[in-house]
Design a protein around this motif. Structure first.
Motif, PDB file in Angstrom:
ATOM      1  N   VAL A 139       0.128 -28.841 -46.378  1.00 51.73           N
ATOM      2  CA  VAL A 139       1.225 -29.767 -46.829  1.00 51.73           C
ATOM      3  C   VAL A 139       2.434 -28.300 -46.862  1.00 51.73           C
ATOM      4  O   VAL A 139       3.060 -28.243 -47.567  1.00 51.73           O
ATOM      5  N   PHE A 140       2.568 -27.344 -46.436  1.00 49.27           N
ATOM      6  CA  PHE A 140       3.672 -26.261 -45.988  1.00 49.27           C
ATOM      7  C   PHE A 140       4.111 -26.328 -44.796  1.00 49.27           C
ATOM      8  O   PHE A 140       3.034 -26.417 -43.610  1.00 49.27           O
ATOM      9  N   GLN A 141       5.613 -26.574 -44.183  1.00 50.66           N
ATOM     10  CA  GLN A 141       5.881 -26.272 -43.480  1.00 50.66           C
ATOM     11  C   GLN A 141       7.388 -24.908 -43.030  1.00 50.66           C
ATOM     12  O   GLN A 141       7.806 -25.013 -43.672  1.00 50.66           O
ATOM     13  N   ALA A 142       7.113 -24.846 -42.258  1.00 49.05           N
ATOM     14  CA  ALA A 142       8.265 -23.394 -42.409  1.00 49.05           C
ATOM     15  C   ALA A 142       9.344 -23.728 -41.633  1.00 49.05           C
ATOM     16  O   ALA A 142       9.252 -24.865 -40.817  1.00 49.05           O
ATOM     17  N   ILE A 143      10.760 -23.203 -42.490  1.00 45.77           N
ATOM     18  CA  ILE A 143      11.787 -24.384 -42.280  1.00 45.77           C
ATOM     19  C   ILE A 143      12.573 -23.112 -41.151  1.00 45.77           C
ATOM     20  O   ILE A 143      12.531 -22.062 -41.492  1.00 45.77           O
ATOM     21  N   ASP A 144      12.954 -23.715 -40.170  1.00 45.11           N
ATOM     22  CA  ASP A 144      13.634 -22.695 -39.308  1.00 45.11           C
ATOM     23  C   ASP A 144      15.351 -22.361 -39.549  1.00 45.11           C
ATOM     24  O   ASP A 144      16.036 -23.564 -40.314  1.00 45.11           O
ATOM     25  N   LEU A 145      15.328 -21.283 -39.805  1.00 45.78           N
ATOM     26  CA  LEU A 145      17.232 -20.993 -39.915  1.00 45.78           C
ATOM     27  C   LEU A 145      17.792 -20.614 -39.767  1.00 45.78           C
ATOM     28  O   LEU A 145      17.774 -19.112 -39.040  1.00 45.78           O
ATOM     29  N   LYS A 146      19.354 -20.491 -39.335  1.00 47.58           N
ATOM     30  CA  LYS A 146      19.934 -20.336 -37.986  1.00 47.58           C
ATOM     31  C   LYS A 146      20.679 -19.173 -38.694  1.00 47.58           C
ATOM     32  O   LYS A 146      20.719 -19.348 -39.899  1.00 47.58           O
ATOM     33  N   ILE A 162      19.488 -16.489 -38.938  1.00 45.90           N
ATOM     34  CA  ILE A 162      19.261 -15.359 -39.909  1.00 45.90           C
ATOM     35  C   ILE A 162      17.691 -14.913 -39.165  1.00 45.90           C
ATOM     36  O   ILE A 162      16.853 -16.017 -38.958  1.00 45.90           O
ATOM     37  N   ASP A 163      17.675 -13.568 -38.540  1.00 46.58           N
ATOM     38  CA  ASP A 163      16.292 -13.232 -38.127  1.00 46.58           C
ATOM     39  C   ASP A 163      15.478 -12.632 -38.930  1.00 46.58           C
ATOM     40  O   ASP A 163      15.334 -11.868 -40.088  1.00 46.58           O
ATOM     41  N   ILE A 164      14.161 -13.478 -38.871  1.00 53.15           N
ATOM     42  CA  ILE A 164      13.445 -13.656 -39.958  1.00 53.15           C
ATOM     43  C   ILE A 164      11.729 -13.551 -39.279  1.00 53.15           C
ATOM     44  O   ILE A 164      10.765 -12.877 -39.586  1.00 53.15           O
ATOM     45  N   GLU A 165      12.010 -13.110 -37.780  1.00 57.23           N
ATOM     46  CA  GLU A 165      10.450 -12.401 -37.578  1.00 57.23           C
ATOM     47  C   GLU A 165      10.006 -11.317 -37.327  1.00 57.23           C
ATOM     48  O   GLU A 165      11.353 -10.070 -37.701  1.00 57.23           O
ATOM     49  N   GLY A 166       8.408 -10.605 -37.590  1.00 57.96           N
ATOM     50  CA  GLY A 166       8.041  -9.858 -37.380  1.00 57.96           C
ATOM     51  C   GLY A 166       8.751  -9.242 -39.393  1.00 57.96           C
ATOM     52  O   GLY A 166       9.005  -7.671 -39.288  1.00 57.96           O
ATOM     53  N   LYS A 167       9.461  -9.878 -40.336  1.00 59.73           N
ATOM     54  CA  LYS A 167      10.278  -9.200 -40.972  1.00 59.73           C
ATOM     55  C   LYS A 167       8.317  -9.102 -42.703  1.00 59.73           C
ATOM     56  O   LYS A 167       7.967  -9.573 -42.283  1.00 59.73           O
ATOM     57  N   CYS A 209       0.475 -20.982 -47.845  1.00 58.87           N
ATOM     58  CA  CYS A 209       2.129 -20.511 -47.586  1.00 58.87           C
ATOM     59  C   CYS A 209       2.321 -19.934 -46.423  1.00 58.87           C
ATOM     60  O   CYS A 209       2.949 -19.854 -45.895  1.00 58.87           O
ATOM     61  N   ALA A 210       1.228 -18.680 -46.636  1.00 59.48           N
ATOM     62  CA  ALA A 210       1.267 -17.418 -45.529  1.00 59.48           C
ATOM     63  C   ALA A 210       0.821 -18.085 -43.746  1.00 59.48           C
ATOM     64  O   ALA A 210       1.951 -17.690 -43.160  1.00 59.48           O
ATOM     65  N   LYS A 211      -0.367 -19.458 -44.288  1.00 58.93           N
ATOM     66  CA  LYS A 211       0.529 -19.595 -42.889  1.00 58.93           C
ATOM     67  C   LYS A 211       0.894 -20.783 -42.113  1.00 58.93           C
ATOM     68  O   LYS A 211       1.448 -20.376 -41.090  1.00 58.93           O
ATOM     69  N   ALA A 212       1.768 -21.207 -43.195  1.00 61.04           N
ATOM     70  CA  ALA A 212       3.512 -21.784 -42.471  1.00 61.04           C
ATOM     71  C   ALA A 212       4.214 -20.261 -42.633  1.00 61.04           C
ATOM     72  O   ALA A 212       5.361 -20.351 -41.698  1.00 61.04           O
ATOM     73  N   LEU A 213       4.112 -19.030 -42.456  1.00 63.58           N
ATOM     74  CA  LEU A 213       4.887 -18.154 -42.324  1.00 63.58           C
ATOM     75  C   LEU A 213       4.824 -17.667 -41.068  1.00 63.58           C
ATOM     76  O   LEU A 213       5.088 -17.127 -40.676  1.00 63.58           O
ATOM     77  N   SER A 214       3.410 -18.011 -40.911  1.00 66.47           N
ATOM     78  CA  SER A 214       2.621 -17.343 -39.917  1.00 66.47           C
ATOM     79  C   SER A 214       4.179 -17.996 -38.310  1.00 66.47           C
ATOM     80  O   SER A 214       3.992 -16.774 -37.593  1.00 66.47           O
ATOM     81  N   LYS A 215       4.034 -18.475 -38.177  1.00 66.68           N
ATOM     82  CA  LYS A 215       5.575 -18.968 -37.368  1.00 66.68           C
ATOM     83  C   LYS A 215       6.430 -17.805 -36.805  1.00 66.68           C
ATOM     84  O   LYS A 215       6.474 -17.369 -36.039  1.00 66.68           O
ATOM     85  N   PHE A 216       6.453 -17.299 -38.390  1.00 59.82           N
ATOM     86  CA  PHE A 216       7.753 -16.126 -38.087  1.00 59.82           C
ATOM     87  C   PHE A 216       7.236 -14.845 -37.691  1.00 59.82           C
ATOM     88  O   PHE A 216       7.446 -13.251 -37.540  1.00 59.82           O
ATOM     89  N   LYS A 217       5.466 -14.905 -37.576  1.00 58.59           N
ATOM     90  CA  LYS A 217       5.328 -13.605 -36.980  1.00 58.59           C
ATOM     91  C   LYS A 217       5.195 -12.279 -37.725  1.00 58.59           C
ATOM     92  O   LYS A 217       6.164 -11.615 -37.445  1.00 58.59           O
TER      93      LYS A 217
END
Length: 184
Positions: free
Chosen positions: A130-137, A139-144, A162-170
């Motif tokens: 039910v949760f989906q990551a949102i790409d933020l223009k 803002i460098d959020i990968e690996g954070k 929620c953490a599974k959705a955040l996994s998109k950002f590694k």
């Protein structure tokens, strides 16, 4: 007040698996913290602000190395009915206290039943996918390192999804911070 502060009994952190999340809470779901959690039912934003200050004071958050605070999102219908998202109010106040940035980089894409009305297994199914990551223009959020913020944890199903959705950002690491933990 000092009398209420004396009633707060800190509890140990918990570790959720798949994905790994260390979750920190002020205390068990008891007075004097429990009324602050229940106040969301009455649209009491000030209770969520008070909860943030207690999280800052009674948990390890002020000592953690992290990049972003991420509030657990409500479905837009539930947020509209309540008038606010308690996790977002808490996260904004924690952002102020920590000097870090709050990011709304997860959205809830399905309306779900209230977790409090469900059994442990039903809670897992209720928030699955039910949760989906949102790409933020810009803002460098990968690996954070992220800190997921919510008011309460029972089974951990919401934070895990929620953490599974955040996994998109590694992410480098994901923590969870909540006001209370329901201990069985």
């Amino acid at each position: 007040c000092q009398g209420c502060s004396n009633l707060i009994k800190p509890i140990l952190s918990i570790k959720l698996k798949d994905p790994d999340i260390d979750v920190y809470a002020i205390s068990d779901y008891k007075d004097p913290i429990k009324p602050l959690i229940l106040a969301k039912t009455y649209s009491d934003r000030t209770a969520s602000i008070s909860l943030a200050y207690l999280i800052w004071r009674y948990t390890i958050l002020s000592k953690l190395e992290f990049d972003y605070l991420v509030p657990v999102p409500l479905h837009f219908i539930r947020e509209s009915i309540r008038g606010y998202n308690q996790a977002e109010v808490i996260a904004k106040e924690l952002a102020f206290l920590s000097g870090k940035t709050m990011l709304k980089c997860i959205k809830r894409i399905k309306k779900t039943k209230l977790q409090s009305s469900l059994s442990g297994i039903e809670r897992q199914d209720n928030v699955k996918n039910v949760f989906q990551a949102i790409d933020l223009k810009n803002i460098d959020i990968e690996g954070k390192t992220f800190v997921l913020v919510d008011d309460l944890i029972t089974t951990g199903a919401t934070l895990k999804n929620c953490a599974k959705a955040l996994s998109k950002f590694k992410p480098k690491k994901i923590y969870g911070i909540v006001g209370c933990r329901v201990c069985s």
